[in-house]
Write an enzyme that holds these catalytic residues in place. Structure first.
Site, mmCIF file in Angstrom:
data_model
loop_
_atom_site.group_PDB
_atom_site.id
_atom_site.type_symbol
_atom_site.label_atom_id
_atom_site.label_comp_id
_atom_site.label_asym_id
_atom_site.label_seq_id
_atom_site.Cartn_x
_atom_site.Cartn_y
_atom_site.Cartn_z
ATOM 1 N N LYS A 51 -5.244 -0.042 -4.983
ATOM 2 C CA LYS A 51 -4.757 -1.541 -4.268
ATOM 3 C C LYS A 51 -5.555 -2.349 -4.702
ATOM 4 O O LYS A 51 -5.306 -3.622 -4.376
ATOM 5 C CB LYS A 51 -4.278 -1.220 -3.018
ATOM 6 C CG LYS A 51 -3.069 -0.483 -2.802
ATOM 7 C CD LYS A 51 -1.544 -1.319 -2.934
ATOM 8 C CE LYS A 51 -0.644 -0.527 -2.624
ATOM 9 N NZ LYS A 51 0.505 -1.374 -2.680
ATOM 10 N N SER A 306 -3.061 7.854 -7.452
ATOM 11 C CA SER A 306 -3.130 6.364 -6.945
ATOM 12 C C SER A 306 -4.111 6.242 -5.647
ATOM 13 O O SER A 306 -4.624 5.060 -5.485
ATOM 14 C CB SER A 306 -1.672 5.861 -6.210
ATOM 15 O OG SER A 306 -1.292 6.683 -5.284
#
Length: 332
Positions: A51, A306
């Site tokens: 992110k 992720s």
């Protein structure tokens, strides 16, 4: 729609800020199969998740007068840390609206990075509405978790790195929550080489992305359903409108995985300190391990991890289970 130029501009902004994660071959698969899997370990980013790429690109691209107003975002954890980290690096005030069921490890990490935290209920719409209210009251600039071109372009830098490390990659598996990561990665990949397959993977309990892609319109799932998945970073109730346009144009398919499959993938990934993954970070690997029949029959495959911000107690339990399984295998 973002362009390849947008992704390359983001890559320039992120140089020296994010970690250039390298592909790792996943060697726990059965030997003899020509279908190989390589991992893109975004758990190695400074905040433990991908992110940071989108958050930093968004804030760095803001005009100076907007930065002085401060930024606000809404997130269950990893985007919160990305915004907090980027804001601190750029000298910008940050406020984050988080759900009250976000993992403690993510709330604490966000606070340590200097962001002010506002807690609301578990619904993804709930935190978005509160962030918009606070932005209107105080003049903050909203840094959305996924439904934004600069966010998408930042996440797309992962796609450029995969192509640099493996130009002959055939299929890329990407976790799907709100759709920011898969939008960016798919754009970078398809605008460079349209023959490469891009497959999304999401939990069965939060399969709004799959439902949206197959119906041709955005489908929203109820908060009480998506909040049941172990994959807290993928508990969005629908993909973003901007993301959906990219998904429709560039993504080949979206498949789903069960909660047991997510946990099994986490257990295997925990065997290597470099690939430790939180539930959301494990779904793409789970898709490859348990749903090969739904994937393109390609030999050079990449799955994105992720994030790796897993609760310490959960990691300890997984490693204990893995050790017990290994011991039983040795005995037999």
């Amino acid at each position: 729609m973002i362009s390849l130029h947008d992704v390359r501009a983001a890559q320039s902004r992120l140089h020296g800020v994010t970690t250039r994660t390298r592909l790792i071959e996943f060697d726990l698969l059965q030997s003899g199969s020509p279908r190989r899997l390589y991992l893109k370990p975004e758990n190695q980013q400074p905040i433990g998740a991908f992110k940071l790429r989108g958050a930093y690109n968004k804030i760095a691209a803001l005009p100076e007068q907007d930065r002085r107003r401060g930024v606000i975002s809404y997130s269950s954890g990893n985007h919160a840390q990305g915004v907090a980290y980027a804001a601190r690096a750029l000298g910008v005030k940050a406020v984050i609206v988080m759900p009250n069921n976000a993992p403690a490890i993510k709330r604490e990490a966000t606070a340590k990075l200097g962001a002010d935290i506002v807690l609301v209920g578990p619904g993804s719409d709930e935190r978005k509405v509160r962030a918009e209210e606070l932005a209107a009251q105080h003049g903050y600039v909203i840094v959305p978790p996924y439904n934004d071109e600069q966010i998408i372009a930042g996440q797309g830098t992962m796609g450029l790195e995969i192509l640099e490390d493996m130009p002959d990659v055939e299929t890329i598996l990407v976790p799907v929550g709100g759709g920011g990561m898969i939008s960016g990665v798919a754009s970078a990949i398809k605008l460079t080489n349209p023959s490469i397959k891009v497959i999304g993977v999401e939990p069965e309990l939060a399969a709004d992305g799959q439902a949206s892609l197959r119906s041709g319109k955005i489908v929203e799932f109820p908060a009480e359903q998506v909040s049941r998945t172990l994959a807290d970073g993928l508990r969005t109730q629908s993909v973003g409108a901007i993301n959906f346009e990219h998904i429709r144009k560039f993504v080949d398919d979206i498949i789903t995985v069960s909660e047991d499959e997510i946990r099994s993938a986490m257990k295997l990934l925990a065997a290597n300190p470099e690939t430790v993954a939180e539930p959301s970070g494990s779904v793409a690997v789970a898709g490859f391990l348990f749903h090969l029949d739904q994937l393109p029959k390609t030999n050079r495959n990449v799955a994105i991890i992720s994030g790796g911000n897993i609760e310490p107690s959960m990691l300890e339990q997984l490693r204990h289970e893995l050790a017990s399984t290994t011991a039983e295998a040795v005995k037999s």
